[in-house]
Write a protein that holds these residues in place. Structure first.
Motif, PDB file in Angstrom:
ATOM      1  N   SER A 171      38.147  -9.119  37.255  1.00  0.00           N
ATOM      2  CA  SER A 171      38.550  -9.941  38.265  1.00  0.00           C
ATOM      3  C   SER A 171      37.843 -10.773  38.798  1.00  0.00           C
ATOM      4  CB  SER A 171      39.149  -9.185  39.412  1.00  0.00           C
ATOM      5  OG  SER A 171      40.160  -8.391  39.059  1.00  0.00           O
ATOM      6  N   GLU A 172      37.883 -11.869  39.446  1.00  0.00           N
ATOM      7  CA  GLU A 172      36.886 -12.776  40.024  1.00  0.00           C
ATOM      8  C   GLU A 172      35.932 -12.048  41.056  1.00  0.00           C
ATOM      9  OE1 GLU A 172      38.519 -16.322  41.851  1.00  0.00           O
ATOM     10  OE2 GLU A 172      38.734 -17.169  39.849  1.00  0.00           O
ATOM     11  N   ALA A 173      34.880 -12.205  41.453  1.00  0.00           N
ATOM     12  CA  ALA A 173      33.996 -11.558  42.545  1.00  0.00           C
ATOM     13  C   ALA A 173      34.558 -12.073  43.872  1.00  0.00           C
ATOM     14  CB  ALA A 173      32.589 -11.888  42.299  1.00  0.00           C
ATOM     15  N   SER A 174      34.965 -13.016  43.899  1.00  0.00           N
ATOM     16  CA  SER A 174      35.806 -13.403  45.215  1.00  0.00           C
ATOM     17  C   SER A 174      37.082 -12.806  45.474  1.00  0.00           C
ATOM     18  CB  SER A 174      36.048 -14.948  45.396  1.00  0.00           C
ATOM     19  OG  SER A 174      37.238 -15.448  44.184  1.00  0.00           O
ATOM     20  N   GLY A 175      37.798 -12.010  44.620  1.00  0.00           N
ATOM     21  CA  GLY A 175      38.939 -11.368  45.009  1.00  0.00           C
ATOM     22  C   GLY A 175      40.264 -12.167  44.929  1.00  0.00           C
ATOM     23  N   ASN A 176      40.205 -13.445  44.684  1.00  0.00           N
ATOM     24  CA  ASN A 176      41.192 -14.262  44.955  1.00  0.00           C
ATOM     25  C   ASN A 176      42.039 -14.288  43.587  1.00  0.00           C
ATOM     26  OD1 ASN A 176      40.652 -15.012  47.244  1.00  0.00           O
ATOM     27  ND2 ASN A 176      39.236 -16.364  46.442  1.00  0.00           N
ATOM     28  N   ALA A 177      41.637 -13.740  42.177  1.00  0.00           N
ATOM     29  CA  ALA A 177      42.317 -13.733  40.895  1.00  0.00           C
ATOM     30  C   ALA A 177      42.206 -12.718  40.444  1.00  0.00           C
ATOM     31  CB  ALA A 177      41.728 -14.716  40.031  1.00  0.00           C
ATOM     32  N   CYS A 178      42.970 -11.402  41.063  1.00  0.00           N
ATOM     33  CA  CYS A 178      42.926 -10.051  40.550  1.00  0.00           C
ATOM     34  C   CYS A 178      44.102  -9.330  40.124  1.00  0.00           C
ATOM     35  CB  CYS A 178      42.262  -9.285  41.654  1.00  0.00           C
ATOM     36  SG  CYS A 178      40.671  -9.676  42.416  1.00  0.00           S
ATOM     37  N   ILE A 179      43.897  -8.598  39.189  1.00  0.00           N
ATOM     38  CA  ILE A 179      44.947  -7.811  38.642  1.00  0.00           C
ATOM     39  C   ILE A 179      44.567  -6.448  39.193  1.00  0.00           C
ATOM     40  CG2 ILE A 179      46.236  -6.837  36.585  1.00  0.00           C
ATOM     41  CD1 ILE A 179      46.923  -9.596  37.253  1.00  0.00           C
ATOM     42  N   GLU A 180      45.659  -5.855  39.899  1.00  0.00           N
ATOM     43  CA  GLU A 180      45.294  -4.351  40.339  1.00  0.00           C
ATOM     44  C   GLU A 180      46.266  -3.388  39.615  1.00  0.00           C
ATOM     45  OE1 GLU A 180      43.816  -5.721  44.786  1.00  0.00           O
ATOM     46  OE2 GLU A 180      45.920  -5.426  44.451  1.00  0.00           O
ATOM     47  N   PHE A 181      45.772  -2.341  39.760  1.00  0.00           N
ATOM     48  CA  PHE A 181      46.628  -1.200  39.230  1.00  0.00           C
ATOM     49  C   PHE A 181      46.449  -0.061  39.904  1.00  0.00           C
ATOM     50  CE2 PHE A 181      42.872  -1.359  36.885  1.00  0.00           C
ATOM     51  CZ  PHE A 181      42.286   0.062  36.728  1.00  0.00           C
ATOM     52  N   ALA A 182      47.574   1.028  39.737  1.00  0.00           N
ATOM     53  CA  ALA A 182      47.597   2.403  40.869  1.00  0.00           C
ATOM     54  C   ALA A 182      48.454   3.338  39.949  1.00  0.00           C
ATOM     55  CB  ALA A 182      48.179   1.815  42.136  1.00  0.00           C
ATOM     56  N   ALA A 183      48.165   4.530  40.054  1.00  0.00           N
ATOM     57  CA  ALA A 183      49.043   5.461  39.390  1.00  0.00           C
ATOM     58  C   ALA A 183      50.017   5.643  40.250  1.00  0.00           C
ATOM     59  CB  ALA A 183      48.137   6.756  39.201  1.00  0.00           C
ATOM     60  N   CYS A 184      51.264   5.676  39.634  1.00  0.00           N
ATOM     61  CA  CYS A 184      52.445   5.930  40.743  1.00  0.00           C
ATOM     62  C   CYS A 184      52.836   7.481  40.737  1.00  0.00           C
ATOM     63  CB  CYS A 184      53.706   5.345  39.965  1.00  0.00           C
ATOM     64  SG  CYS A 184      53.721   3.469  39.966  1.00  0.00           S
ATOM     65  N   ASP A 185      52.663   7.787  39.442  1.00  0.00           N
ATOM     66  CA  ASP A 185      53.027   9.256  39.348  1.00  0.00           C
ATOM     67  C   ASP A 185      52.327   9.695  37.889  1.00  0.00           C
ATOM     68  OD1 ASP A 185      54.868   8.580  37.047  1.00  0.00           O
ATOM     69  OD2 ASP A 185      56.329   8.509  38.559  1.00  0.00           O
ATOM     70  N   GLU A 186      52.591  10.923  37.300  1.00  0.00           N
ATOM     71  CA  GLU A 186      51.938  11.337  36.222  1.00  0.00           C
ATOM     72  C   GLU A 186      52.268  10.702  35.071  1.00  0.00           C
ATOM     73  OE1 GLU A 186      52.410  15.591  35.604  1.00  0.00           O
ATOM     74  OE2 GLU A 186      51.667  16.144  37.506  1.00  0.00           O
ATOM     75  N   SER A 187      53.308   9.827  34.816  1.00  0.00           N
ATOM     76  CA  SER A 187      53.800   9.056  33.711  1.00  0.00           C
ATOM     77  C   SER A 187      53.942   7.650  33.799  1.00  0.00           C
ATOM     78  CB  SER A 187      55.119   9.625  33.521  1.00  0.00           C
ATOM     79  OG  SER A 187      56.038   9.538  34.160  1.00  0.00           O
ATOM     80  N   HIS A 188      53.641   6.996  35.042  1.00  0.00           N
ATOM     81  CA  HIS A 188      53.695   5.515  35.368  1.00  0.00           C
ATOM     82  C   HIS A 188      52.392   4.751  35.987  1.00  0.00           C
ATOM     83  CE1 HIS A 188      57.851   6.750  34.431  1.00  0.00           C
ATOM     84  NE2 HIS A 188      57.837   5.431  33.819  1.00  0.00           N
ATOM     85  N   ILE A 189      52.265   3.501  35.578  1.00  0.00           N
ATOM     86  CA  ILE A 189      51.199   2.838  36.251  1.00  0.00           C
ATOM     87  C   ILE A 189      51.834   1.838  37.109  1.00  0.00           C
ATOM     88  CG2 ILE A 189      49.073   1.577  35.874  1.00  0.00           C
ATOM     89  CD1 ILE A 189      48.724   4.475  35.533  1.00  0.00           C
ATOM     90  N   ALA A 190      51.537   1.254  38.212  1.00  0.00           N
ATOM     91  CA  ALA A 190      51.964   0.147  38.936  1.00  0.00           C
ATOM     92  C   ALA A 190      51.184  -0.964  38.653  1.00  0.00           C
ATOM     93  CB  ALA A 190      52.187   0.484  40.282  1.00  0.00           C
ATOM     94  N   ILE A 191      51.255  -2.172  38.691  1.00  0.00           N
ATOM     95  CA  ILE A 191      50.607  -3.471  38.042  1.00  0.00           C
ATOM     96  C   ILE A 191      51.047  -4.471  39.197  1.00  0.00           C
ATOM     97  CG2 ILE A 191      49.808  -5.000  36.663  1.00  0.00           C
ATOM     98  CD1 ILE A 191      50.601  -2.961  34.249  1.00  0.00           C
ATOM     99  N   ARG A 192      49.906  -5.198  39.881  1.00  0.00           N
ATOM    100  CA  ARG A 192      50.436  -6.190  40.598  1.00  0.00           C
ATOM    101  C   ARG A 192      49.403  -7.436  40.556  1.00  0.00           C
ATOM    102  NH1 ARG A 192      49.246  -3.910  46.861  1.00  0.00           N
ATOM    103  NH2 ARG A 192      47.071  -3.767  46.596  1.00  0.00           N
ATOM    104  N   ASP A 193      49.588  -8.470  41.014  1.00  0.00           N
ATOM    105  CA  ASP A 193      48.780  -9.595  41.067  1.00  0.00           C
ATOM    106  C   ASP A 193      48.253  -9.711  42.609  1.00  0.00           C
ATOM    107  OD1 ASP A 193      47.564 -12.077  41.481  1.00  0.00           O
ATOM    108  OD2 ASP A 193      49.042 -13.222  40.176  1.00  0.00           O
ATOM    109  N   SER A 194      46.779  -9.576  43.005  1.00  0.00           N
ATOM    110  CA  SER A 194      46.392  -9.603  44.397  1.00  0.00           C
ATOM    111  C   SER A 194      46.916 -10.736  45.141  1.00  0.00           C
ATOM    112  CB  SER A 194      44.719  -9.543  44.310  1.00  0.00           C
ATOM    113  OG  SER A 194      44.410 -10.745  43.785  1.00  0.00           O
ATOM    114  N   VAL A 195      47.403 -11.901  44.311  1.00  0.00           N
ATOM    115  CA  VAL A 195      47.786 -13.086  45.392  1.00  0.00           C
ATOM    116  C   VAL A 195      49.219 -12.676  46.001  1.00  0.00           C
ATOM    117  CG1 VAL A 195      48.706 -15.290  45.066  1.00  0.00           C
ATOM    118  CG2 VAL A 195      46.755 -14.564  43.691  1.00  0.00           C
TER     119      VAL A 195
END
Length: 66
Positions: A12-36
Motif C-alpha cells: 500500500s501507499e505510505a500515505s495510506g490513501n490507496a490501501c487494500i486491507e484485510f482481516a480475519a472474520c473467523d477460522e475459515s474466512h478473510i474480509a477484504i476492503r478498500d481503505s477509500v
C-alpha cells in the motif's frame, strides 16, 4: 460481524490513501476492503485468499517483467 482487526497490505501507499486491507472474520474466512470505502467489504475463504496472495507474489501479476 464482530469488530475486525484490519491490516494493510505491505504494498500500500505510505500515505495510506490507496490501501487494500484485510482481516480475519473467523477460522475459515478473510474480509477484504478498500481503505477509500472502509464500510464496504467482502469475504473469501482462507484457501482462496492464500491462492490470491501466492499468485500476486509470483510472475503472474508482475506487469512488464516479460
Amino acid at each position: 460481524m464482530n469488530e475486525l482487526k484490519w491490516l494493510k497490505s505491505s504494498h500500500s501507499e505510505a500515505s495510506g490513501n490507496a490501501c487494500i486491507e484485510f482481516a480475519a472474520c473467523d477460522e475459515s474466512h478473510i474480509a477484504i476492503r478498500d481503505s477509500v470505502y472502509p464500510r464496504r467489504h467482502f469475504s473469501v475463504g482462507r484457501r482462496a485468499f492464500t491462492s490470491f496472495v501466492t499468485a500476486t507474489r509470483s510472475e503472474l501479476f508482475h506487469h512488464g517483467s516479460r
